[in-house]
Each structure stands twice: as structure tokens, then as C-alpha cells.
Write a protein that holds these residues in place. Structure first.
Motif, PDB file in Angstrom:
ATOM      1  N   ALA A  25       0.836  -1.204   0.000  1.00  0.00           N
ATOM      2  CA  ALA A  25       0.000   0.000   0.000  1.00  0.00           C
ATOM      3  C   ALA A  25       0.871   1.255   0.000  1.00  0.00           C
ATOM      4  CB  ALA A  25      -0.925  -0.007   1.205  1.00  0.00           C
ATOM      5  N   LEU A  29       1.260   4.607  -2.428  1.00  0.00           N
ATOM      6  CA  LEU A  29       1.202   5.983  -1.934  1.00  0.00           C
ATOM      7  C   LEU A  29       2.501   6.719  -2.237  1.00  0.00           C
ATOM      8  CD1 LEU A  29      -0.526   8.012  -0.357  1.00  0.00           C
ATOM      9  CD2 LEU A  29       0.659   7.283   1.705  1.00  0.00           C
ATOM     10  N   HIS A  32       2.224   8.262  -5.486  1.00  0.00           N
ATOM     11  CA  HIS A  32       1.379   9.458  -5.409  1.00  0.00           C
ATOM     12  C   HIS A  32       2.105  10.606  -4.717  1.00  0.00           C
ATOM     13  CE1 HIS A  32      -2.423   6.713  -5.470  1.00  0.00           C
ATOM     14  NE2 HIS A  32      -1.902   6.875  -6.654  1.00  0.00           N
ATOM     15  N   ASN A  40      -2.786  12.231  -1.348  1.00  0.00           N
ATOM     16  CA  ASN A  40      -3.851  11.247  -1.305  1.00  0.00           C
ATOM     17  C   ASN A  40      -4.103  10.857   0.147  1.00  0.00           C
ATOM     18  OD1 ASN A  40      -5.460   9.019  -1.371  1.00  0.00           O
ATOM     19  ND2 ASN A  40      -4.094   7.765  -2.602  1.00  0.00           N
ATOM     20  N   HIS A  43      -6.055   6.724   0.727  1.00  0.00           N
ATOM     21  CA  HIS A  43      -5.468   5.593   0.010  1.00  0.00           C
ATOM     22  C   HIS A  43      -6.215   4.291   0.274  1.00  0.00           C
ATOM     23  CE1 HIS A  43      -2.439   3.994  -2.535  1.00  0.00           C
ATOM     24  NE2 HIS A  43      -1.922   3.188  -1.633  1.00  0.00           N
ATOM     25  N   THR A  99     -10.173  12.952  -1.612  1.00  0.00           N
ATOM     26  CA  THR A  99      -9.820  11.569  -1.289  1.00  0.00           C
ATOM     27  C   THR A  99     -10.231  11.214   0.133  1.00  0.00           C
ATOM     28  OG1 THR A  99      -7.575  12.358  -0.857  1.00  0.00           O
ATOM     29  CG2 THR A  99      -7.956  11.191  -2.924  1.00  0.00           C
ATOM     30  N   SER A 103     -12.980   8.246   0.686  1.00  0.00           N
ATOM     31  CA  SER A 103     -12.685   6.953   1.290  1.00  0.00           C
ATOM     32  C   SER A 103     -13.716   6.633   2.376  1.00  0.00           C
ATOM     33  CB  SER A 103     -11.266   6.917   1.850  1.00  0.00           C
ATOM     34  OG  SER A 103     -11.164   7.693   3.014  1.00  0.00           O
ATOM     35  N   GLY A 214      -2.637   3.781  -7.507  1.00  0.00           N
ATOM     36  CA  GLY A 214      -3.923   3.241  -7.078  1.00  0.00           C
ATOM     37  C   GLY A 214      -4.007   1.750  -7.358  1.00  0.00           C
ATOM     38  N   GLY A 217      -2.149   0.014  -4.799  1.00  0.00           N
ATOM     39  CA  GLY A 217      -2.966   0.019  -3.577  1.00  0.00           C
ATOM     40  C   GLY A 217      -4.029  -1.074  -3.632  1.00  0.00           C
ATOM     41  N   THR A 241      -5.320   4.394   6.158  1.00  0.00           N
ATOM     42  CA  THR A 241      -4.645   5.387   5.330  1.00  0.00           C
ATOM     43  C   THR A 241      -3.513   6.061   6.101  1.00  0.00           C
ATOM     44  OG1 THR A 241      -6.674   5.857   4.128  1.00  0.00           O
ATOM     45  CG2 THR A 241      -4.963   7.521   4.046  1.00  0.00           C
ATOM     46  N   TRP A 245       0.546   6.304   5.581  1.00  0.00           N
ATOM     47  CA  TRP A 245       1.312   7.566   5.519  1.00  0.00           C
ATOM     48  C   TRP A 245       2.504   7.516   6.465  1.00  0.00           C
ATOM     49  CZ3 TRP A 245       1.531  12.154   2.915  1.00  0.00           C
ATOM     50  CH2 TRP A 245       0.551  12.347   1.931  1.00  0.00           C
TER      51      TRP A 245
END
Lengths: 334, 450, 274
Positions: A25, A29, A32, A40, A43, A99, A103, A214, A217, A241, A245
Motif C-alpha cells: 500500500a 502511496l 502518489h 492522497n 489511500h 480523497t 474513502s 492506485g 494500492g 490510510t 502515511w
């Protein structure tokens, strides 16, 4: 305190399913945010797109598992286009707004009664992954031990496939980021107007970046639900998410291998701390309960307090990650 | 990271601020009554008043929770349905199983949505009435229903406006989208509960007998004032100790936004940690009967809070237009460089914006808390707040006000056509459509490049 | 010869690179740009001058599609370019630099230059996966980039991050990067702003060299001395409109320009103190 058990758990986690899933994942990201500068904040929606792409195909359309995998990709593409087309012409923060909102909305919608016949509602979907486990060379119910590691055959099969995917995709990311495509992305991250003045279609590159990241992800989402054996809407909540991060920023954005490093560091730290906390002597536990209300229920919540604080401090003091060079940080002149 | 902490007194200071905040909330958590109910359920009692004013319990009616077995009410009209875990459930009453003369007061409300928390049973109420006073069930688009939804929409929009103004102004003055803004709403929501139950100092055991507002809880109106004050301090502190130093040392906007996300999750889980996942209610004004006015049902607290919001929003509008600092806020939002060169102290304006914005968000939190007090009350309206500021135009205070009203109204009226559960979807759709066709919002201006 | 054109606003040229007709742009009711007619001769250096807030940068943004015009038409070598996206203008031979230099600071100097090359097959996602498809083009781009670094005396910075460069070096980098697109028209927005005097001469030399290679150069500038030194033709803007054009000597003695400028120089000295 049973240190042997704590270390066994910590080591097994270090290459375990969570690490693979979150590294995948975070790899998405990283494309991105790390390479393109796209904010994002949703995610987990891509993971959900992958999971439900597979789940809905099997559960509602009664297609087979392998077509479901293809649909997982299709869903992630559709989601990227819906999120990207309206926002990527605008300033970076609009993608963040949409986003994070999308989500949560997707989670709420998918678990609603209205969509229950298609998505299984709050109960979700299970029994879709048999074809995958049928291919396993390991005995699914047996424990396999090697060195400090110990896994159920079922998990071991997921790990073999997961790590293979993770390494292949990381190599792929490394390749495209070394190529002129990646150079254009980095230029857009640094200054979109400069890139456009040099003939780069920033919008098109950003859409491609959103699609690619994506899709990775979505792969993470598929691996996660196949490993768990069930798809549940509430599993795709915003904390996922933010954990991603955290992992990305621990490892350091815009480096291909940092998601793997970040994921290993994050998970081994969390599992270690949680196991130590759970094994404290009853007296210590009691005094912790009295002073800071630490109980069995909220040990898990402590994790997200750490994630939040960590994210805040890392973004403030070491946005280049814990391995990144100070030089690079000093260049941040915007 | 640890090294950094050691050689930066600044960082230590910041950690301290958070520690204090945690302690503050911790103290507040200590005094709560623990509930160790392991198995969860949804319960309620079916009853109505007959023409003579006697309370009659309804036995033998069927109530079901979505996806689970139905149960029948006992002779006291009571029922309890065990549920597997926390989550959102819809409880439906099979009206066909009610006695013939008995019906629901609002025929459309034969189901109730409950958000079940981690640690306690949820009680639901179906309002029943005797057939002799019953009115004919109304159609989907009945005028009364449209009006009722509009009024509720305006109410929601007013609260949203309070929550959104700060977000928009902070963006306007600093360029930062504060993704933790919803947590300021939650902060108000929870602090209101705290002051309402324990007063200003009553939380420290021996001070509890002090007169209100110091001890033994204070009336919600005083609690609201205290909460706004606390919210203002929080907003001031966030800017003074976190975001101003970050701006000074040149942390990029992108990184600052990641900081706000970190702050958001930190606060949210501090809230959950100490408040736990349950839904609670304020001590004052929690159970009020809705009274009817021209066919519209509103509780007195709804009317009062709507009135207060209107007054405050008008005051904000007046302040922004007429007062010196209000004009400075708009000027800085409009063009920061120009304002700076014309002698406005931009940092002071930013500080004021954070303080007032957070205080208003806290007040919105209290208003949302009239319906429910939970650790994620802010996060639940986050999407609507975003939709409001985007619709109005990020950075414009008046835009946020009107955007919020429109969003509140449209979202509520959309339930005429679509399932209530999909109204988030509607808000998201609206957000996306606005960004597609008018990204600068209704009141925003196009930006210059270069 | 360019000096033979009549020094009147809107005069037509023999070989115009750009023709601008009735272009206007307003911001919130305020007219920022209102140009009736302007032609830019190809193969020469045209200076665009005017007091602060005259709309020069906005006009630049309109020409390069970084901002959209409200009405009017713009032709590039006879082709209408209204509505063409800015990235496609670069492909049609028009490239710009920015007033606030946009060096891509977390990329190396050589990467900054390599980015500038147009039509890179490795910028296609699928093709980027297979190095052999783009490696030979990449080598060719790299040697062009090295040649340009050499020409702009930046070779010693080749593998440094662009963020470590001085203001003047960034201006040079930006110019070199723009040349990687091999443009016919170069639009330089205040190329001398913030550059120390020692580097100014070398920068001016580079600009003249561009013209000698046959390229059209348009640049925005405040400093009249610089303008006189290198430009062949000067266009003066004030309050969004073209108030004068002519050779540097004509402009110097033009009363309209002097009026517009005297006030401004006064203003600028004041603001410089801040």
C-alpha cells in the motif's frame, strides 16, 4: 515477562503478512505523494476498490476468482479516474479533500443496506479465496518454523506470493522512476508550472501516477482480504490510510525501497510495544490503568495516538524520512 | 527523532503541550463511570398514551434488527435484541403487529438508525399514538415533509457554517487546509460534556462541591461559553506552538498538511482513548419533546440553538465587514503580500483567525452534541464541512457561510429521493461536481499564476 | 532592418513571429491587460518594459497560455494558438522562463536539463518499463544537456541539486533548460532580476547569442540600461495597454514613456527600502 515470546512475535511480524500488505500500500502511496506530490489522504479507498473488485465479482456475479483479480484492477482504475479527473487540474489540497471524503463515503456506502445484495453490507463477503489456496504447496493447517519465524502454512503461502509481488512491483517502480517518466513526475512534484512550460502535460502525468499508485494500492487490498479470508467494509477505515502515511514517511518518500523498510520498522515497533504492554506485571498494569486509563481495550488505540504524533513530528522535523539526507531537507525552499 | 527531541528545547515544549492536553482529557476520563457490559444489545419499550392519558404497553409487536433475528415485545412492551458488536444498525418495527388502533406518530419512521458504541446497550424509542388522534399517512413528497426536511436542513447548515468559517479563513490567510478542523468540532462536543457534568474545577475531587460553574457541573449554556473559550485557547495554541514555528522554519505547505492530518488522528484517538467509543448525551436539555408548529416538529433546544447560530453568524458577518480586525482578516485572505506591505500584522491576523475559527468550531461541536456526544462527532461532518467550503470558495468567509447553508439544505432534501444512508454519497457527488465545473466555488475568484 | 519600422504602437512587421489582436483580460472587474494590436518580429530581441503593475507578467502568462484570455486572438507563426495548452506551445516552439526562477531544487542540474528535451519516448509509461527503448535517446539528450551546461559555464554543478545554486546560476539553468526544447521563441520573464552585477554581463551575452542563433527573444525588464544594451526593439506597457514601441533610442526620448517611468522609479526606490 516472556521475552522469548515477545521477540518471536516481533521477528515473525517483521516479514509477516501485515508488513507485506502495508508495504504494498505504501509503495502505491509513494508513487502518489513521494514522487508526484499528490496528497492522497484516502489511500484505503484503493485497497477497498481492489478488495471489492474481487469480492463483488465472486459474490454477486459468481465469476471465478481469477476474473475477480482483473476486476480489482478495473475498480481501482475507475476510482482513480473519478477522484483524479475533477481535482488534478487544481491545487494539491483539493485532491486531499476529495480523497479523504471519498474513502469514508465509500466505506459507509458499501456497508449500507441499499448495497447489501451486492457488497454483503456490514457483514461483508467471505469464501472467495479458495482457488488461491488450492494452489498452495504448503499444508494449509500446519505450522512451519524456521529460525525465529513461525507461520501457519496458509499464511506462509500468502507470504511467498505477497513478497514475490512486493519485490516485483518495487523493482517496477524503481525502473519507471529512473526512466524519463519518473523524471517528469518529480519535476511536476517540484513545480508543475515549470514542467508545463517545458512541454510536459502535467495533468496527464498526474492521472497516470494516480492510476499506477492506485492499482498497487488495490493489489495491497486484494492481498489483505485473501489473507484474512473475508472482506469487511469497516476494515477499510481512515486509520489504515494514516498508518500507510506513517510508514511511507518513516521510510522516506521518493525512494523505491523505503515502503518496505518503513513497514518493517513500523510493525515490529508496534508489535513489540504492544506485547510488552500486555505482559506487564499486574501491579504495573493496575497503576497504569489508574493513572493513564490504560486497559486491554485501549492498548490498540494507543497505536493510533503514536501514529498521529509520529506523523506530526516527522512531517515537521524529518519530512525526508528517518534515513533521508539533511541536505535534501534544506533544499525545501518552498 | 529522539536525538532531535533532545537537542531542541522547542520540540520539548511542544511535546509538553500535548502531554498537558492529554492529561487534561485524562482527568476527565478518570471520572467517567466505567461500564463493563460485555454483550451488547439494542433495547427499548413500546408504549403509548390512550385517550384517557394512561400509559399502555404494547405486547407482542415484532421488532427486528437488520440482518438479525426479530423479537417480540413482552407484556411490559420491552424488547432487547443482542447484536454481535459495535456498528451501525437499523431497527425496524413491524407496524402490522401493532394493535389496530395504534400507529407511529410519523409513519415514515418505522425504522431507526443507531450507532452502537463499544461499551453499552443502546435504547431506542418508537413514538406511538392512539388511533383516535392519528392522521392519514402522508406521501413521500408531502409538503409537510418537504418543509420539515428544509427546516432540519437549515439547522444542519447553520451548524456547518459555524464549523466551516474557521477552516476557510485559516486557508485564506495561510494557504493551509487544516485537515484537523473536524477535531476542533469534536473538542467542543466533548468539552461541552465535560463542563456540563463536572464544571470548571469539579473534576478535582475536593473542589466538586463548589458552586457552578466551578464545581458539580454547570448548565449547558455556561458550559458552552466555557467550551468556546477552551476551543479558542486550543486554536491559539495550535497556531502559536505548532503551525507558526513550522511556517517560520519554512516547512512546505504540503508537509504542513501532513502535519494537520497527523494532528487530526492524534487528537481523535486521544478523544477515543479517554472518552471511549460510547454515545452519550448532555445532562441539560437531553430529552426534550418535539413540539409541533405548523406541522413542523422541532424541540425547544433546536429552536434556541438555531437562533443562537443565526445571531452569531450575523455577528461574524458584521465583524468581518465592519470591525478593524475583521477587515484585516478579509484583506489577508484576499492578498497576503499586499496586506503585509500595507502595514497589516499578518501573523496577528492569522492568530486571531485560528482562535476565533476554533472557538466557532467548538460551538458547532456543542450544537451537534445536542443530538449526540461522541469521540468522532467532528469526523462525521468532515465531508459536509469540506463540501461547504469548496462550494463557497476556499478562503472566503462569506462563501463558507452560504456554502454550508446550501449543503445542509440540499443534503437533507436529497433524502426525499434517495435512501438516508446515501446522503454522504450525495455530498461527495456535489463536491466533485463543484470541482469539475466551478472549482473556485461560488464566491471565490480565479487565481493568477506566475 | 528593424530600425526602419515606424515607432508607433501596433505597427506591423515583415516577419512577425507573434501577432496579438485585441487581447484583453480582467480580474474581478479590473482590466489587467488590453492590447489592441502587437506584432513581434522574429529573429530579434524584443524588450517588454513598463512600470510595476503594468500587466507585463499577465500579458506573458496570456501569451504562454498560463492564463486564459477573455477575448482576442494570438497567432504564432500564422497559426491561431488561443486555447492551445501551455505544454503544447512548448512543442510548437515557444518556451518561457519565470520571474521567480523555477529551478527544480530537489533534482540534479543535469536532470533539470534532461527534463527539458521534447518528445522523449521514455516519458511514455509503458515504454519507460523497457530501458532499451529509450536508452539511446537518453544518451543523445544527455550529450546535448552537457553541451549546454558547458556553454552556460555550469558543468561544475552538473550533479549537484539545483537547490544549491545561487540566484544567477538558477537563471542560467532555467535558460539552458528552456533551450533543451530547441525553441524558436524564448520568452524570458525578468531574466536579470536578482542576479548579481558580475553575472549580469554574462547573462546578457547569452541572450544576444540566442538571437545570433536565429531565435526570437522576448523579455520583460525593469532596468532601462539593460534594455538599451541588448534589445533591438522595445515595447512599453502601462496599465495593461501598449503605450509605445520603437528602437531603444526612440523609446528613451519618448515623452509618454518618460512620464510613465519617472513616477515609477520614484515608487520603486521607496519600495526597495522595505
Amino acid at each position: 515477562m516472556d521475552w522469548g515470546f515477545i521477540f518471536e512475535r516481533t521477528f515473525s511480524t517483521m516479514i509477516g503478512p501485515e508488513v507485506v500488505i502495508y508495504a504494498l500500500a505504501a509503495l502505491g502511496l509513494n508513487i502518489h505523494f513521494g514522487y508526484t506530490g499528490l496528497l492522497n489522504f484516502g489511500h484505503v479507498a484503493f485497497m477497498a476498490a481492489g478488495a471489492y473488485g474481487l469480492g463483488v465479482s465472486v459474490y454477486y456475479f459468481h465469476w471465478n476468482f481469477w476474473i475477480g483479480l482483473g476486476m480489482a484492477m478495473v475498480y481501482s482504475i475507475v476510482l482513480a479516474l473519478i477522484l483524479g479527473i475533477p481535482t488534478l487540474r487544481l491545487r494539491a489540497d483539493y485532491l486531499g479533500l476529495v480523497t479523504i471524503a471519498a474513502s469514508e463515503t465509500i466505506r459507509i456506502t458499501v456497508r449500507s443496506r441499499v448495497f447489501k445484495p451486492i457488497t454483503g453490507g456490514a457483514e461483508g463477503i467471505s469464501e472467495f479465496s479458495k482457488p488461491f489456496y488450492d494452489l498452495s504447496p504448503f499444508d494449509l493447517g500446519r505450522f512451519y518454523s524456521f529460525g525465529p519465524f513461525r507461520y501457519l502454512g496458509r499464511d506462509l503461502w500468502v507470504l511467498v506470493v505477497g513478497w514475490t509481488l512486493l519485490i516485483l512491483l518495487t523493482l517496477m517502480v524503481q525502473q519507471v522512476m529512473r526512466a524519463p517518466w519518473g523524471r517528469a513526475l518529480r519535476a511536476i512534484r517540484e513545480d508543475e508550472d515549470a514542467a508545463r512550460s517545458l512541454g510536459k502535460n502535467a495533468y496527464a502525468f498526474k492521472i497516470q501516477s494516480l492510476l499506477f499508485g492506485g492499482a498497487i494500492g488495490a493489489v495491497a487490498g486484494v492481498v489483505q482480504v485473501v489473507q484474512k479470508g473475508s472482506i469487511q467494509a469497516d476494515g477499510f477505515n481512515p486509520t489504515i490510510t494514516f498508518t500507510i502515511w506513517m510508514i511511507l514517511i518513516i521510510g522516506g518518500p521518493a525512494r523505491p525501497w523505503s515502503p518496505i523498510a518503513g513497514s518493517m520498522i513500523y510493525w515490529s515497533l508496534i508489535i513489540f510495544v504492544e506485547n510488552v504492554l500486555r505482559q506487564l506485571s499486574p501491579q504495573t498494569r493496575e497503576s497504569l490503568e489508574r493513572t493513564i486509563k490504560l486497559s486491554d481495550i485501549n492498548i490498540g488505540q494507543m497505536r493510533y495516538i503514536i501514529v498521529g504524533l509520529g506523523l506530526l513530528l516527522l512531517a515537521r522535523y524529518r519530512p525526508q524520512g528517518i534515513f533521508g539526507s539533511r541536505e535534501e531537507m534544506a533544499l525545501d525552499d518552498r | 527523532m529522539l536525538l532531535n527531541l533532545a537537542d531542541r528545547p522547542q520540540t520539548i515544549k511542544k511535546v509538553l503541550v500535548f502531554a498537558l492536553l492529554g492529561l487534561f482529557l485524562g482527568v476527565f476520563g478518570v471520572s467517567r463511570v466505567a461500564a463493563d457490559d460485555a454483550d451488547l444489545g439494542i433495547s427499548g419499550q413500546l408504549k403509548y398514551k390512550n385517550a384517557a392519558g394512561e400509559t399502555i404497553f404494547v405486547a407482542g409487536a415484532t421488532v427486528s434488527v437488520d440482518g438479525l433475528d426479530a423479537v417480540t415485545t413482552d407484556e411490559t412492551g420491552s424488547f432487547r435484541i443482542p447484536v454481535p458488536g459495535p456498528g451501525e444498525y437499523r431497527i425496524s418495527l413491524d407496524t402490522a403487529t401493532l394493535p389496530e388502533t395504534v400507529s407511529l406518530k410519523d409513519a415514515n419512521r418505522n425504522f431507526l438508525d443507531v450507532n452502537l458504541s463499544t461499551d453499552r446497550d443502546q435504547v431506542v424509542i418508537f413514538s406511538l399514538q392512539d388511533g383516535s388522534t392519528s392522521v392519514a399517512s402522508e406521501s413521500r413528497f408531502a409538503l409537510r415533509r418537504v418543509v420539515q426536511l428544509s427546516v432540519e436542513g437549515i439547522k444542519f447548515g447553520l451548524y456547518l457554517a459555524l464549523a466551516s468559517v474557521g477552516l476557510s479563513l485559516i486557508f485564506g490567510t495561510t494557504g493551509l487546509v487544516n485537515f484537523a478542523h473536524a477535531e476542533l468540532v469534536t473538542f467542543g462536543n466533548l468539552m461541552g460534556y465535560f463542563f456540563n457534568y463536572y464544571g470548571l474545577a469539579g473534576v478535582v475531587g475536593f473542589l466538586a462541591p463548589l458552586p457552578a460553574p466551578l464545581g458539580s457541573g454547570s448548565n449547558l449554556i455556561i458550559a458552552a461559553a466555557l467550551t468556546m473559550f477552551a476551543g479558542g485557547i486550543l486554536g491559539y495554541g495550535l497556531n502559536r506552538f505548532i503551525f507558526r514555528p513550522a511556517r517560520r522554519s519554512g516547512v512546505s505547505l504540503l508537509a504542513q498538511m501532513v502535519m494537520t492530518i497527523g494532528g487530526s488522528i492524534l487528537l481523535r484517538y486521544i478523544f477515543l482513548y479517554f472518552f471511549t467509543g460510547g454515545t452519550r448525551a448532555y445532562r441539560s436539555y437531553s430529552a426534550q419533546r418535539a413540539s409541533e408548529f405548523l406541522g413542523i416538529y422541532l424541540t425547544p433546544k433546536d429552536i434556541a440553538s438555531m437562533f443562537v447560530s443565526v445571531v452569531i453568524l450575523l455577528a461574524i458577518g458584521f465583524g468581518l465587514k465592519r470591525t478593524r480586525s475583521g477587515r484585516a482578516m478579509r484583506a489577508v485572505s484576499d492578498n497576503r503580500d499586499l496586506s503585509e506591505s500595507s502595514g497589516i500584522d499578518v501573523e496577528k491576523v492569522i492568530s486571531q483567525v485560528w482562535t476565533t475559527g476554533a472557538a466557532l468550531a467548538s460551538l458547532a461541536g456543542i450544537f451537534f452534541g445536542l443530538d449526540a456526544v461522541t469521540w468522532e462527532s467532528g469526523f462525521r461532518v468532515l465531508l459536509f464541512v469540506f463540501a461547504s467550503v469548496t462550494l463557497g470558495g476556499l478562503g472566503t468567509a462569506f462563501g463558507a457561510l452560504f456554502g454550508a447553508l446550501i449543503v445542509g439544505l440540499v443534503i437533507n432534501l436529497s433524502t426525499l429521493f434517495i435512501d438516508v444512508e446515501l446522503k454522504n454519497m450525495m455530498a461527495l457527488l456535489a463536491l466533485v461536481v463543484v470541482l469539475m465545473f466551478k472549482p473556485q466555488g461560488l464566491f471565490g475568484r480565479k487565481e493568477r499564476i506566475g | 532592418m528593424i530600425a526602419n519600422y515606424s515607432p508607433t504602437p501596433g505597427v506591423s512587421k515583415n516577419r512577425p513571429a507573434l501577432v496579438v489582436k485585441n487581447v484583453s483580460k480582467s480580474f474581478g472587474g479590473l482590466k489587467a491587460v488590453d492590447v489592441k494590436h502587437l506584432e513581434i518580429e522574429s529573429g530579434v530581441i524584443t524588450a517588454l518594459i513598463g512600470p510595476n503593475g503594468a500587466g507585463k507578467t499577465t500579458f506573458f502568462n496570456l501569451l504562454t497560455a498560463f492564463d486564459s484570455i477573455d477575448s482576442g486572438s494570438i497567432e504564432l507563426f500564422g497559426k491561431d494558438i488561443v486555447g492551445v495548452a501551455s505544454q503544447n506551445l512548448a512543442k510548437q516552439g515557444m518556451v518561457r522562463t519565470f520571474q521567480l526562477t523555477k529551478a527544480l531544487s530537489k533534482m540534479t542540474v543535469i536532470d533539470n536539463l534532461k527534463l527539458g528535451a521534447l518528445h522523449q519516448s521514455g516519458e511514455n509509461f509503458i515504454k519507460s518499463l523497457f530501458t532499451p527503448i529509450w536508452s539511446s535517446q537518453e544518451r543523445e539528450i544527455e550529450s546535448r544537456a552537457d553541451a549546454l551546461l558547458d556553454r552556460f559555464n555550469l558543468s561544475h554543478m552538473r550533479d549537484e541539486f539545483a537547490g544549491t545554486m545561487s540566484g544567477g546560476q538558477r537563471k542560467l539553468l532555467e535558460m539552458a533548460r528552456a533551450l533543451m526544447t530547441d525553441p524558436q521563441i524564448l520568452m524570458l520573464d525578468e531574466p536579470m532580476a536578482g542576479v548579481n552585477p558580475a553575472l549580469t554581463q554574462s547573462l546578457l551575452g547569452h541572450v544576444k547569442l540566442l538571437r545570433d542563433e536565429g531565435r526570437t527573444v522576448i523579455f520583460v525588464e525593469h532596468n532601462m540600461d539593460v534594455v538599451r544594451d541588448i534589445s533591438d526593439w522595445v515595447v512599453v506597457m502601462a496599465e495593461g495597454a501598449i503605450i509605445a514601441e520603437g528602437t531603444p533610442d526612440h523609446i528613451r526620448s519618448n515623452q509618454v514613456v518618460i512620464d510613465a517611468y519617472l513616477g515609477v522609479h520614484h515608487d520603486r526606490e521607496l519600495s526597495n527600502d522595505v
